[in-house]
Design a protein around this motif. Structure first.
Motif, short mmCIF file in Angstrom:
data_model
loop_
_atom_site.label_atom_id
_atom_site.label_comp_id
_atom_site.label_asym_id
_atom_site.label_seq_id
_atom_site.Cartn_x
_atom_site.Cartn_y
_atom_site.Cartn_z
N HIS A 44 0.84 -1.20 0.00
CA HIS A 44 0.00 0.00 0.00
C HIS A 44 0.88 1.26 0.00
N VAL A 45 2.01 1.17 0.73
CA VAL A 45 2.98 2.26 0.86
C VAL A 45 4.36 1.64 1.03
N VAL A 46 5.39 2.29 0.50
CA VAL A 46 6.78 1.91 0.74
C VAL A 46 7.40 2.97 1.65
N ILE A 47 8.00 2.53 2.73
CA ILE A 47 8.73 3.41 3.64
C ILE A 47 10.20 3.09 3.43
N LEU A 48 10.92 4.02 2.84
CA LEU A 48 12.28 3.78 2.36
C LEU A 48 13.31 4.58 3.14
N ASP A 49 14.19 3.86 3.85
CA ASP A 49 15.32 4.50 4.50
C ASP A 49 16.27 4.97 3.40
N ILE A 50 16.74 6.18 3.49
CA ILE A 50 17.61 6.72 2.46
C ILE A 50 19.08 6.39 2.70
N GLU A 51 19.49 6.29 3.95
CA GLU A 51 20.90 6.05 4.28
C GLU A 51 21.18 4.56 4.46
N MET A 52 21.51 3.89 3.37
CA MET A 52 21.87 2.47 3.44
C MET A 52 23.08 2.24 2.55
N PRO A 53 23.98 1.35 2.97
CA PRO A 53 25.23 1.16 2.25
C PRO A 53 25.16 0.31 0.99
N ASP A 54 24.12 -0.51 0.81
CA ASP A 54 24.16 -1.47 -0.28
C ASP A 54 23.85 -0.89 -1.65
N CYS A 55 23.14 0.22 -1.72
CA CYS A 55 22.91 0.88 -3.01
C CYS A 55 22.33 2.26 -2.79
N ASP A 56 22.31 3.04 -3.83
CA ASP A 56 21.77 4.40 -3.80
C ASP A 56 20.25 4.31 -3.69
N ARG A 57 19.68 4.78 -2.60
CA ARG A 57 18.24 4.69 -2.35
C ARG A 57 17.43 5.51 -3.34
N PHE A 58 18.01 6.59 -3.84
CA PHE A 58 17.29 7.37 -4.85
C PHE A 58 17.20 6.58 -6.16
#
Length: 125
Positions: A44-58
């Protein structure tokens, strides 16, 4: 709800808080896992942490927008970064909203209701 956050404790705490509000949650520890969730299920919604080391969240948000599964799902950037650091890149990645981590869950709940209103918590995913 799909919560994408590499910090397992933080993700589980958020999931527990949202569960208490009547939402059903799935936690993905990284972007790759998010795309491996059950293909028939669209959150229904994605809650996305922006600061993660495995890839660019944007880049991940852009990839979600490019997939038929996630293209219309609201994405909320949930981060401890300053809003000014996220807004411009977030617009380019088609992130729908920004919510600052570390405060009350109320602003996040208000964003969820605004972006994806439902008839009642029992209907939310």
């Amino acid at each position: 709800m799909l919560i994408i956050d590499d910090d397992g404790d933080s993700a589980q705490a958020l999931a527990a808080a949202l569960d208490m509000e009547g939402f059903r949650t799935v936690v993905a520890r990284n972007g790759f896992t998010a795309f491996k969730t059950a293909p028939a299920w669209t959150p229904h919604v994605v809650i996305l942490d922006i600061e993660m080391p495995d890839c660019d969240r944007f880049a991940m948000a852009s990839a979600m927008r490019g997939s038929s599964r996630f293209q219309n799902t609201p994405i909320i950037a949930f981060t401890s970064l300053a809003e000014a650091d996220v807004i411009e890149r977030g617009k380019d990645a088609q992130i729908d909203a920004f919510c600052r981590k570390g405060s009350s869950i109320r602003p996040l709940l208000k964003l969820i209701e605004y972006l994806a209103p439902v008839s009642g918590p029992s209907d939310t995913i």
